[in-house]
Design a protein around this motif. Structure first.
Motif, short mmCIF file in Angstrom:
data_model
loop_
_atom_site.label_atom_id
_atom_site.label_comp_id
_atom_site.label_asym_id
_atom_site.label_seq_id
_atom_site.Cartn_x
_atom_site.Cartn_y
_atom_site.Cartn_z
N HIS A 108 34.73 36.20 39.94
CA HIS A 108 35.53 37.44 39.95
C HIS A 108 34.67 38.63 40.36
O HIS A 108 35.10 39.46 41.16
CB HIS A 108 36.14 37.68 38.56
N LYS A 113 31.23 43.44 29.78
CA LYS A 113 31.71 42.17 29.22
C LYS A 113 30.54 41.22 28.97
O LYS A 113 30.50 40.52 27.96
CB LYS A 113 32.71 41.52 30.17
N HIS A 150 30.78 45.74 38.05
CA HIS A 150 31.73 46.63 37.37
C HIS A 150 32.04 46.19 35.94
O HIS A 150 32.25 47.01 35.06
CB HIS A 150 33.03 46.78 38.18
N ASP A 151 32.03 44.89 35.69
CA ASP A 151 32.35 44.39 34.35
C ASP A 151 31.10 44.06 33.53
O ASP A 151 31.17 43.24 32.60
CB ASP A 151 33.26 43.15 34.45
N ARG A 155 41.89 39.80 41.50
CA ARG A 155 42.81 39.13 40.57
C ARG A 155 44.02 38.58 41.32
O ARG A 155 44.47 37.46 41.08
CB ARG A 155 43.31 40.11 39.52
N ASP A 173 39.02 45.18 42.36
CA ASP A 173 39.20 44.41 41.12
C ASP A 173 40.63 43.85 41.08
O ASP A 173 40.85 42.67 40.78
CB ASP A 173 38.94 45.33 39.92
FE LIG Z 1 37.14 43.16 36.69
#
Ligand SMILES: [Fe+2]
Ligand SMILES: [Fe+2]
Lengths: 98, 286
Positions: free
Chosen positions: B116, B150, B146-147, B235, B231
């Protein structure tokens, strides 16, 4: 499995069920590869429709998976016009892909 | 806001095990800021780190940069690709090296997560090129990272992260909303906090902080908007997963600012897929 009229038999189709003679004897066994030229002989045997194995089309199956996933991903956002636009474009992209 | 800061502090106090970037990264960043630094000097600084050197050369020689198999040394790479590009590659390679395998939860698919991330980077790059913004490299790294938050949550407070995953499933909501529910802070806030500690460039910090509400990104609205859109398209294309089964709604401000209605979407989607394929070399740097 699909039913195909003997007149529409194409080269390479695979028989899903046996073709039986009037005496119940197996004339052609399941799995046998058919040829278009066999249709007249089959007709002579009195066969009208043959059962053909559906070839497993991997690409169409993969497409279907992708489309299902797309559907799920966008389920809650389709009232938004911009998201709908993205959804439609990606859907078309998947369907047009090889 | 006060509240968010307090919660962020609570969480970050628990981030004792925060990964650190290799010193060579800050060394290089410093060298690069001096206009009189030579390619040889930078090359030398990078070469002191053997594994970083070989990773950098592998990336440099991939189809992603367009000189497959021809660049033999870091100095040579700097001459051909330029300072900035090589610096960006080194930065990317070292960050991926540090955080790529740190996630701990078995409930979270790391491979899908990095796909992703790479996909978001690749699409952000395509968008930057499409809009003729001269920030395609930064957009790529922004998308890739960007993530970041997480990964940090999944590494430093894995038990809380698993609670977040349960909350997400129970409420059928986006991961960022589940984070808010459980941690009171989101991966955007935690990620940007870490990016600041790591002294990452401020445009990257902004992307990490605002990729879900890019209209707030101030001076960095442009790059953050690109990553925000990327993003969403990553998805939509189902390329990997950042941990959500659903998709956030695209920012209307960004959509209108970019006049996104005028984009040739079929062509864009094809370019996006091609770029993702090329960029997947970065998965090997993890
Ligand atoms: Fe994302
Ligand atoms: Fe995010």
């Amino acid at each position: 499995m699909k039913k195909v009229p003997v007149t529409e038999i194409e080269d390479g189709m695979l028989l899903a069920k046996p073709i039986l003679g009037t005496d119940g004897k197996i004339l052609l066994a399941p799995g046998v590869e058919l040829k278009a030229t066999m249709s007249s002989r089959l007709r002579n045997w009195g066969v009208v429709i043959v059962n053909i194995l559906e070839e497993r089309d991997d690409t169409s199956e993969e497409k279907e998976n992708k489309l299902n996933k797309l559907e799920m991903t966008f389920e809650q956002v389709l009232e938004n016009p911009n998201m709908k636009l993205i959804y439609d474009a990606v859907k078309k992209h998947i369907m047009d892909s090889e | 806001m006060e509240d968010t800061l307090k919660h962020l502090k609570d969480i970050t106090n628990k981030l004792s095990d925060l990964p650190t970037l290799p010193t060579v990264v800050s060394q290089i960043t410093q060298l690069m800021q001096n206009p009189r630094t030579s390619a040889a000097e930078v090359g030398e600084a990078i070469t002191t780190d053997q594994s970083l050197t070989s990773k950098t050369l592998k990336l440099v020689n991939s189809a992603f940069y367009g000189f497959p198999g021809r660049i033999k040394t870091i100095t040579h790479a700097i001459v051909i690709l330029g300072f900035t590009t090589v610096k960006n590659i080194v930065l990317t390679a070292s960050i991926l090296n540090v955080i790529g395998k740190t996630g701990k939860s078995k409930e979270f698919d790391q491979e899908a997560f990095w796909l992703h991330s790479v996909s978001t980077g690749a699409i952000a790059k395509v968008l930057a090129e499409l809009y003729k913004h001269k920030i395609s490299e930064e957009a790529f790294i922004g998308g890739l990272l960007h993530d970041l938050g997480k990964v940090i949550i999944n590494h430093c407070v894995v038990d809380l992260f698993e609670e977040v995953l349960i909350y997400r499933d129970k409420h059928n909501c986006l991961l960022k909303d589940a984070e808010k529910g459980v941690l009171k802070v989101t991966h955007q806030e935690i990620g940007s906090w870490v990016a600041e500690r790591w002294k990452l460039p401020s445009n990257l910090t902004a992307v990490i902080q605002y990729h879900h509400n890019p209209e707030l990104a101030g001076d960095y609205k442009e790059i953050t908007g690109l990553v925000h859109l990327a993003d969403i398209f990553a998805r939509a294309l189902g390329s990997g997963s950042g941990g959500d089964n659903s998709i956030p709604i695209v920012s209307e401000t960004i959509w209108n600012d970019m006049n996104f209605n005028s984009i040739d979407l079929p062509k864009f989607l094809e370019r996006a897929e091609d770029e993702i394929t090329k960029a997947s070399i970065f998965l090997q740097a993890i």
